[in-house]
Design a protein around this motif. Sequence first.
Motif, PDB file in Angstrom:
ATOM      1  N   ILE A 225      28.890  37.346  37.177  1.00  0.00           N
ATOM      2  CA  ILE A 225      29.879  36.196  37.256  1.00  0.00           C
ATOM      3  C   ILE A 225      30.785  36.015  38.671  1.00  0.00           C
ATOM      4  CG2 ILE A 225      31.703  34.410  36.180  1.00  0.00           C
ATOM      5  CD1 ILE A 225      30.640  36.156  33.115  1.00  0.00           C
ATOM      6  N   VAL A 226      30.203  34.958  38.912  1.00  0.00           N
ATOM      7  CA  VAL A 226      30.866  35.501  40.933  1.00  0.00           C
ATOM      8  C   VAL A 226      31.854  34.428  40.847  1.00  0.00           C
ATOM      9  CG1 VAL A 226      30.967  36.300  42.979  1.00  0.00           C
ATOM     10  CG2 VAL A 226      29.332  37.242  41.234  1.00  0.00           C
ATOM     11  N   PRO A 227      32.755  34.986  40.845  1.00  0.00           N
ATOM     12  CA  PRO A 227      33.747  33.810  40.540  1.00  0.00           C
ATOM     13  C   PRO A 227      34.605  33.581  42.365  1.00  0.00           C
ATOM     14  CG  PRO A 227      35.120  34.683  40.398  1.00  0.00           C
ATOM     15  CD  PRO A 227      34.033  35.985  40.374  1.00  0.00           C
ATOM     16  N   MET A 228      34.803  32.419  42.887  1.00  0.00           N
ATOM     17  CA  MET A 228      35.049  31.541  44.268  1.00  0.00           C
ATOM     18  C   MET A 228      36.456  32.950  44.247  1.00  0.00           C
ATOM     19  SD  MET A 228      32.916  29.827  44.903  1.00  0.00           S
ATOM     20  CE  MET A 228      33.349  29.963  46.890  1.00  0.00           C
ATOM     21  N   GLY A 229      36.814  32.968  43.397  1.00  0.00           N
ATOM     22  CA  GLY A 229      38.411  33.843  43.661  1.00  0.00           C
ATOM     23  C   GLY A 229      38.112  34.900  42.684  1.00  0.00           C
ATOM     24  N   PHE A 230      38.619  35.975  42.679  1.00  0.00           N
ATOM     25  CA  PHE A 230      38.278  36.995  42.087  1.00  0.00           C
ATOM     26  C   PHE A 230      39.387  36.906  40.446  1.00  0.00           C
ATOM     27  CE2 PHE A 230      34.559  38.067  44.608  1.00  0.00           C
ATOM     28  CZ  PHE A 230      33.623  38.323  43.629  1.00  0.00           C
ATOM     29  N   CYS A 231      40.872  36.495  41.532  1.00  0.00           N
ATOM     30  CA  CYS A 231      42.117  37.429  40.709  1.00  0.00           C
ATOM     31  C   CYS A 231      42.026  35.732  40.031  1.00  0.00           C
ATOM     32  CB  CYS A 231      43.132  37.089  41.991  1.00  0.00           C
ATOM     33  SG  CYS A 231      43.138  39.142  42.493  1.00  0.00           S
ATOM     34  N   PHE A 232      43.208  35.426  38.753  1.00  0.00           N
ATOM     35  CA  PHE A 232      43.915  34.667  38.135  1.00  0.00           C
ATOM     36  C   PHE A 232      44.913  34.047  39.855  1.00  0.00           C
ATOM     37  CE2 PHE A 232      48.406  33.517  36.273  1.00  0.00           C
ATOM     38  CZ  PHE A 232      47.493  32.052  35.787  1.00  0.00           C
ATOM     39  N   PRO A 233      45.167  32.969  40.122  1.00  0.00           N
ATOM     40  CA  PRO A 233      45.071  32.315  41.381  1.00  0.00           C
ATOM     41  C   PRO A 233      47.444  32.257  41.127  1.00  0.00           C
ATOM     42  CG  PRO A 233      43.359  30.564  41.414  1.00  0.00           C
ATOM     43  CD  PRO A 233      43.824  31.928  39.951  1.00  0.00           C
ATOM     44  N   GLY A 234      47.504  32.142  39.093  1.00  0.00           N
ATOM     45  CA  GLY A 234      49.157  31.309  39.164  1.00  0.00           C
ATOM     46  C   GLY A 234      48.959  30.133  38.832  1.00  0.00           C
ATOM     47  N   TYR A 235      50.170  30.065  39.106  1.00  0.00           N
ATOM     48  CA  TYR A 235      50.842  28.553  38.313  1.00  0.00           C
ATOM     49  C   TYR A 235      51.878  27.962  38.738  1.00  0.00           C
ATOM     50  CZ  TYR A 235      48.599  28.942  33.458  1.00  0.00           C
ATOM     51  OH  TYR A 235      47.915  29.888  32.429  1.00  0.00           O
ATOM     52  N   ASP A 236      51.447  26.423  39.248  1.00  0.00           N
ATOM     53  CA  ASP A 236      52.646  26.365  40.644  1.00  0.00           C
ATOM     54  C   ASP A 236      54.410  26.014  39.255  1.00  0.00           C
ATOM     55  OD1 ASP A 236      52.555  24.318  39.389  1.00  0.00           O
ATOM     56  OD2 ASP A 236      51.016  23.015  41.273  1.00  0.00           O
ATOM     57  N   ALA A 237      55.298  25.781  39.820  1.00  0.00           N
ATOM     58  CA  ALA A 237      56.755  24.977  39.479  1.00  0.00           C
ATOM     59  C   ALA A 237      56.403  24.919  38.421  1.00  0.00           C
ATOM     60  CB  ALA A 237      57.289  24.989  40.644  1.00  0.00           C
ATOM     61  N   ALA A 238      54.939  23.356  38.372  1.00  0.00           N
ATOM     62  CA  ALA A 238      55.143  22.417  37.349  1.00  0.00           C
ATOM     63  C   ALA A 238      53.976  23.100  36.115  1.00  0.00           C
ATOM     64  CB  ALA A 238      54.222  20.918  38.068  1.00  0.00           C
ATOM     65  N   GLY A 239      54.069  24.537  36.271  1.00  0.00           N
ATOM     66  CA  GLY A 239      52.558  25.393  35.411  1.00  0.00           C
ATOM     67  C   GLY A 239      51.326  24.790  35.326  1.00  0.00           C
TER      68      GLY A 239
ATOM     69  N   ASP B  11      47.573  24.302  37.364  1.00  0.00           N
ATOM     70  CA  ASP B  11      46.500  25.798  38.122  1.00  0.00           C
ATOM     71  C   ASP B  11      47.051  25.918  39.478  1.00  0.00           C
ATOM     72  OD1 ASP B  11      45.861  26.840  35.456  1.00  0.00           O
ATOM     73  OD2 ASP B  11      44.371  25.481  35.373  1.00  0.00           O
ATOM     74  N   ILE B  12      47.205  26.852  40.248  1.00  0.00           N
ATOM     75  CA  ILE B  12      46.638  26.758  41.921  1.00  0.00           C
ATOM     76  C   ILE B  12      44.833  26.932  41.554  1.00  0.00           C
ATOM     77  CG2 ILE B  12      47.098  28.622  43.488  1.00  0.00           C
ATOM     78  CD1 ILE B  12      49.445  28.760  42.700  1.00  0.00           C
ATOM     79  N   PRO B  13      44.943  26.840  42.844  1.00  0.00           N
ATOM     80  CA  PRO B  13      43.582  26.664  43.095  1.00  0.00           C
ATOM     81  C   PRO B  13      42.990  27.849  43.401  1.00  0.00           C
ATOM     82  CG  PRO B  13      43.958  24.815  44.611  1.00  0.00           C
ATOM     83  CD  PRO B  13      45.518  24.985  43.514  1.00  0.00           C
ATOM     84  N   PRO B  14      42.077  29.019  43.625  1.00  0.00           N
ATOM     85  CA  PRO B  14      41.671  29.367  44.127  1.00  0.00           C
ATOM     86  C   PRO B  14      42.100  30.269  45.531  1.00  0.00           C
ATOM     87  CG  PRO B  14      39.523  29.001  43.402  1.00  0.00           C
ATOM     88  CD  PRO B  14      40.465  27.679  43.557  1.00  0.00           C
ATOM     89  N   PRO B  15      42.644  30.751  45.977  1.00  0.00           N
ATOM     90  CA  PRO B  15      42.514  30.888  48.026  1.00  0.00           C
ATOM     91  C   PRO B  15      41.239  31.275  48.377  1.00  0.00           C
ATOM     92  CG  PRO B  15      43.788  32.940  46.581  1.00  0.00           C
ATOM     93  CD  PRO B  15      43.290  32.078  45.165  1.00  0.00           C
ATOM     94  N   ALA B  16      41.076  30.105  49.064  1.00  0.00           N
ATOM     95  CA  ALA B  16      40.581  30.828  50.138  1.00  0.00           C
ATOM     96  C   ALA B  16      40.261  32.113  50.157  1.00  0.00           C
ATOM     97  CB  ALA B  16      40.367  29.199  51.370  1.00  0.00           C
ATOM     98  N   VAL B  17      40.583  32.619  51.375  1.00  0.00           N
ATOM     99  CA  VAL B  17      40.301  33.936  51.591  1.00  0.00           C
ATOM    100  C   VAL B  17      39.588  35.065  50.442  1.00  0.00           C
ATOM    101  CG1 VAL B  17      42.424  34.829  50.914  1.00  0.00           C
ATOM    102  CG2 VAL B  17      41.316  36.311  52.851  1.00  0.00           C
ATOM    103  N   CYS B  18      39.809  34.507  49.797  1.00  0.00           N
ATOM    104  CA  CYS B  18      38.592  35.664  48.294  1.00  0.00           C
ATOM    105  C   CYS B  18      37.502  35.575  48.841  1.00  0.00           C
ATOM    106  CB  CYS B  18      39.509  35.244  47.248  1.00  0.00           C
ATOM    107  SG  CYS B  18      38.454  36.217  45.721  1.00  0.00           S
ATOM    108  N   ALA B  19      36.961  34.233  49.131  1.00  0.00           N
ATOM    109  CA  ALA B  19      35.497  33.711  49.189  1.00  0.00           C
ATOM    110  C   ALA B  19      35.071  34.121  50.428  1.00  0.00           C
ATOM    111  CB  ALA B  19      35.236  32.116  48.815  1.00  0.00           C
ATOM    112  N   GLN B  20      36.208  33.421  51.411  1.00  0.00           N
ATOM    113  CA  GLN B  20      35.457  34.119  53.558  1.00  0.00           C
ATOM    114  C   GLN B  20      35.642  35.244  53.494  1.00  0.00           C
ATOM    115  OE1 GLN B  20      38.914  32.705  54.663  1.00  0.00           O
ATOM    116  NE2 GLN B  20      38.507  30.606  54.180  1.00  0.00           N
ATOM    117  N   THR B  21      36.198  36.087  52.492  1.00  0.00           N
ATOM    118  CA  THR B  21      36.066  38.086  52.378  1.00  0.00           C
ATOM    119  C   THR B  21      35.023  38.888  51.895  1.00  0.00           C
ATOM    120  OG1 THR B  21      38.948  38.337  52.705  1.00  0.00           O
ATOM    121  CG2 THR B  21      37.907  39.765  51.626  1.00  0.00           C
ATOM    122  N   TRP B  22      34.744  37.629  50.563  1.00  0.00           N
ATOM    123  CA  TRP B  22      34.188  38.653  49.480  1.00  0.00           C
ATOM    124  C   TRP B  22      32.709  38.025  48.646  1.00  0.00           C
ATOM    125  CZ3 TRP B  22      35.132  43.614  49.523  1.00  0.00           C
ATOM    126  CH2 TRP B  22      36.812  44.018  49.367  1.00  0.00           C
ATOM    127  N   ARG B  23      32.605  37.028  49.255  1.00  0.00           N
ATOM    128  CA  ARG B  23      31.221  35.883  49.093  1.00  0.00           C
ATOM    129  C   ARG B  23      29.923  36.370  48.899  1.00  0.00           C
ATOM    130  NH1 ARG B  23      31.492  33.354  44.233  1.00  0.00           N
ATOM    131  NH2 ARG B  23      30.397  32.376  43.755  1.00  0.00           N
TER     132      ARG B  23
END
Length: 194
Positions: free
Chosen positions: A84-98, A100-112
């Motif tokens: 199981i290899v996600p585009m972002g390995f960490c939970f990205p969090g929630y925004d102020a409205a609750g 989901d925040i999309p996975p940060p592109a830097v994760c896939a760019q660094t590790w994928r």
Amino acid sequence: MAPVWERVAACRLCAPRFAATATRHGPRPVVWFQPGARLLIASQAPGARAHESGIPFRDPSGERLREWMAVSEEEFYDKSRIAIVPMGFCFPGYDAAGSDIPPPAVCAQTWRNEAMGALPDIELTLVVGGTAQAWHLGRGAVTERVRNWRDHAPAVFALPHPSWRNTAWLKKNPWFAAEVLPALRARVREVLDA
């Protein structure tokens, strides 16, 4: 150099980004792959429950995904068979409205690419959700990619995200259960039982 899965597990690249979210959490990469796996689940990013447990898809989305695949929980979590290899390995969090925040592109760019290189035996890739589909299949609409599943089968199946949020999508698109799931289940069995 340590194997890629150990370096991903130690990654703290997004600490400032996650600290600035409404959840104010720290990085906790959820790493669930090792060489030898023959089936890859290319997903979006761990949710809050996976962040807490350190286990991907340990939630209702995972139950639905396992049902779609017709695999047991034991099979699903066997790293020697399923990666199981996600585009972002960490939970990205929630925004102020609750939301989901999309996975940060830097994760896939660094590790994928390196993570994919550590999985040379993959015979079947399940590309789950729009973010993963864009990376693996290029730009396009999720519904059309899933509807045109034969274009990439038997090596790749594009799937909608199994989240409860997509229940309306599933009701609106009954062809998914009628056409895609039987073919998906047969291919999963073929790969896992070989």
